[in-house]
Design a protein around this motif. Structure first.
Motif, PDB file in Angstrom:
ATOM      1  N   ARG A 167       2.590 -11.558  17.128  1.00  0.00           N
ATOM      2  CA  ARG A 167       2.449 -10.472  16.277  1.00  0.00           C
ATOM      3  C   ARG A 167       2.371  -9.265  16.771  1.00  0.00           C
ATOM      4  O   ARG A 167       1.665  -8.736  17.582  1.00  0.00           O
ATOM      5  CB  ARG A 167       1.296 -10.843  15.102  1.00  0.00           C
ATOM      6  N   TYR A 168       3.197  -8.340  16.086  1.00  0.00           N
ATOM      7  CA  TYR A 168       3.359  -6.851  16.133  1.00  0.00           C
ATOM      8  C   TYR A 168       3.500  -6.151  14.940  1.00  0.00           C
ATOM      9  O   TYR A 168       4.524  -6.484  14.181  1.00  0.00           O
ATOM     10  CB  TYR A 168       4.264  -6.302  17.286  1.00  0.00           C
ATOM     11  N   GLU A 169       2.523  -5.632  14.378  1.00  0.00           N
ATOM     12  CA  GLU A 169       2.435  -4.854  13.349  1.00  0.00           C
ATOM     13  C   GLU A 169       2.852  -5.935  12.084  1.00  0.00           C
ATOM     14  O   GLU A 169       2.259  -6.958  12.186  1.00  0.00           O
ATOM     15  CB  GLU A 169       3.072  -3.901  12.844  1.00  0.00           C
ATOM     16  N   ARG A 170       3.815  -5.888  11.358  1.00  0.00           N
ATOM     17  CA  ARG A 170       4.345  -7.162  10.454  1.00  0.00           C
ATOM     18  C   ARG A 170       5.584  -7.838  11.139  1.00  0.00           C
ATOM     19  O   ARG A 170       6.016  -8.650  10.267  1.00  0.00           O
ATOM     20  CB  ARG A 170       4.789  -6.231   9.170  1.00  0.00           C
ATOM     21  N   LEU A 171       5.812  -7.636  12.200  1.00  0.00           N
ATOM     22  CA  LEU A 171       6.760  -8.687  12.786  1.00  0.00           C
ATOM     23  C   LEU A 171       6.324  -9.787  13.815  1.00  0.00           C
ATOM     24  O   LEU A 171       5.096  -9.740  14.197  1.00  0.00           O
ATOM     25  CB  LEU A 171       7.540  -7.754  14.121  1.00  0.00           C
ATOM     26  N   THR A 172       6.784 -10.821  13.505  1.00  0.00           N
ATOM     27  CA  THR A 172       6.756 -11.985  14.365  1.00  0.00           C
ATOM     28  C   THR A 172       7.659 -12.033  15.475  1.00  0.00           C
ATOM     29  O   THR A 172       8.860 -12.537  15.082  1.00  0.00           O
ATOM     30  CB  THR A 172       6.472 -13.251  13.615  1.00  0.00           C
ATOM     31  N   ILE A 173       7.272 -11.993  16.901  1.00  0.00           N
ATOM     32  CA  ILE A 173       8.107 -12.243  17.832  1.00  0.00           C
ATOM     33  C   ILE A 173       8.079 -13.451  18.490  1.00  0.00           C
ATOM     34  O   ILE A 173       6.842 -13.977  18.996  1.00  0.00           O
ATOM     35  CB  ILE A 173       8.074 -11.153  18.803  1.00  0.00           C
ATOM     36  N   PRO A 233      10.984 -13.215   4.813  1.00  0.00           N
ATOM     37  CA  PRO A 233      10.383 -14.207   5.621  1.00  0.00           C
ATOM     38  C   PRO A 233      11.391 -15.345   5.668  1.00  0.00           C
ATOM     39  O   PRO A 233      11.457 -16.205   6.557  1.00  0.00           O
ATOM     40  CB  PRO A 233       9.076 -14.912   4.936  1.00  0.00           C
ATOM     41  N   ASP A 234      12.738 -15.171   5.124  1.00  0.00           N
ATOM     42  CA  ASP A 234      13.716 -16.345   4.897  1.00  0.00           C
ATOM     43  C   ASP A 234      14.670 -16.369   6.067  1.00  0.00           C
ATOM     44  O   ASP A 234      14.970 -17.423   6.480  1.00  0.00           O
ATOM     45  CB  ASP A 234      14.554 -16.074   3.509  1.00  0.00           C
ATOM     46  N   ALA A 235      14.769 -15.038   6.490  1.00  0.00           N
ATOM     47  CA  ALA A 235      15.707 -15.006   7.684  1.00  0.00           C
ATOM     48  C   ALA A 235      14.983 -14.048   8.671  1.00  0.00           C
ATOM     49  O   ALA A 235      14.669 -13.234   8.343  1.00  0.00           O
ATOM     50  CB  ALA A 235      17.048 -14.421   7.020  1.00  0.00           C
ATOM     51  N   PRO A 236      15.469 -14.286  10.030  1.00  0.00           N
ATOM     52  CA  PRO A 236      14.857 -13.543  10.773  1.00  0.00           C
ATOM     53  C   PRO A 236      15.645 -12.173  10.991  1.00  0.00           C
ATOM     54  O   PRO A 236      16.913 -12.198  10.743  1.00  0.00           O
ATOM     55  CB  PRO A 236      15.131 -14.301  12.211  1.00  0.00           C
ATOM     56  N   VAL A 237      15.107 -11.108  11.076  1.00  0.00           N
ATOM     57  CA  VAL A 237      15.861  -9.817  11.372  1.00  0.00           C
ATOM     58  C   VAL A 237      16.638  -9.705  12.671  1.00  0.00           C
ATOM     59  O   VAL A 237      17.515  -8.875  12.854  1.00  0.00           O
ATOM     60  CB  VAL A 237      15.030  -8.454  11.366  1.00  0.00           C
TER      61      VAL A 237
END
Length: 175
Positions: free
Chosen positions: A106-112, A136-140
């Motif tokens: 986790r970084y802030e609101r991102l999941t890496i 949450p449905d698709a990765p950025v």
């Protein structure tokens, strides 16, 4: 046709005909027999192409004790983790953190999530999947990132920039 021309043609035919015998004695595949046309010209018959299953193997593969070719370059060792840098564009803060392969970080609101990371002579390269809590449905982002060229394949996000800093080859290097 003169006697000397006939002898020359006969000599050429005999020389060409000896080719298959010499090839068989040497252990090679025999050449097709020559063909003499009505005009007296000596022609070689077209050689049929071997089927893939009949293709001859190289001597290095079949002969015992034959010299072995040097090994092909080996793949780089897989890494145990990565070092990632992230920039929050709103606050201007840059953070560097470690991530283990396959483990969501986790970084802030991102999941890496780092799937693959390799150290190569041209620089480290990693396959990274980044998801945003707002979508949450698709990765950025899902793709390869290069440590030496962060702008080549970058995350396109309105608030965050994330890039690969380096790969770690030992588990101790990646927290």
């Amino acid at each position: 046709m003169t006697a000397s021309a006939r002898a020359a043609r006969l000599g050429a035919v005999l020389l060409l005909a000896a080719g298959p015998v010499a090839a068989q004695e040497a252990g090679r595949e025999a050449e097709p027999a020559p063909v003499v046309s009505e005009t007296g010209a000596v022609e070689r018959a077209a050689r049929p192409r071997p089927r893939p299953s009949e293709a001859p193997r190289s001597a290095a593969l079949t002969a015992p004790g034959a010299p072995v070719a040097p090994d092909a370059p080996r793949a780089p060792p897989p890494s145990a983790g990565v070092q990632v840098r992230a920039l929050d564009k709103f606050s201007g803060l840059t953070t560097q953190f470690g991530a283990q392969l396959g483990d969501p970080t986790r970084y802030e609101r991102l999941t890496i999530t780092v799937r693959i990371c390799e150290r190569r002579p041209g620089g480290d390269v990693a396959f990274i999947v980044i998801a945003d809590d707002k979508t949450p449905d698709a990765p950025v982002f899902s793709g390869w990132m290069f440590a030496d060229s962060p702008a080549l394949s970058a995350l396109d996000h309105p608030r965050y920039d994330v890039w690969l800093a380096s790969c770690s080859t030992r588990a101790a290097e990646a927290p």
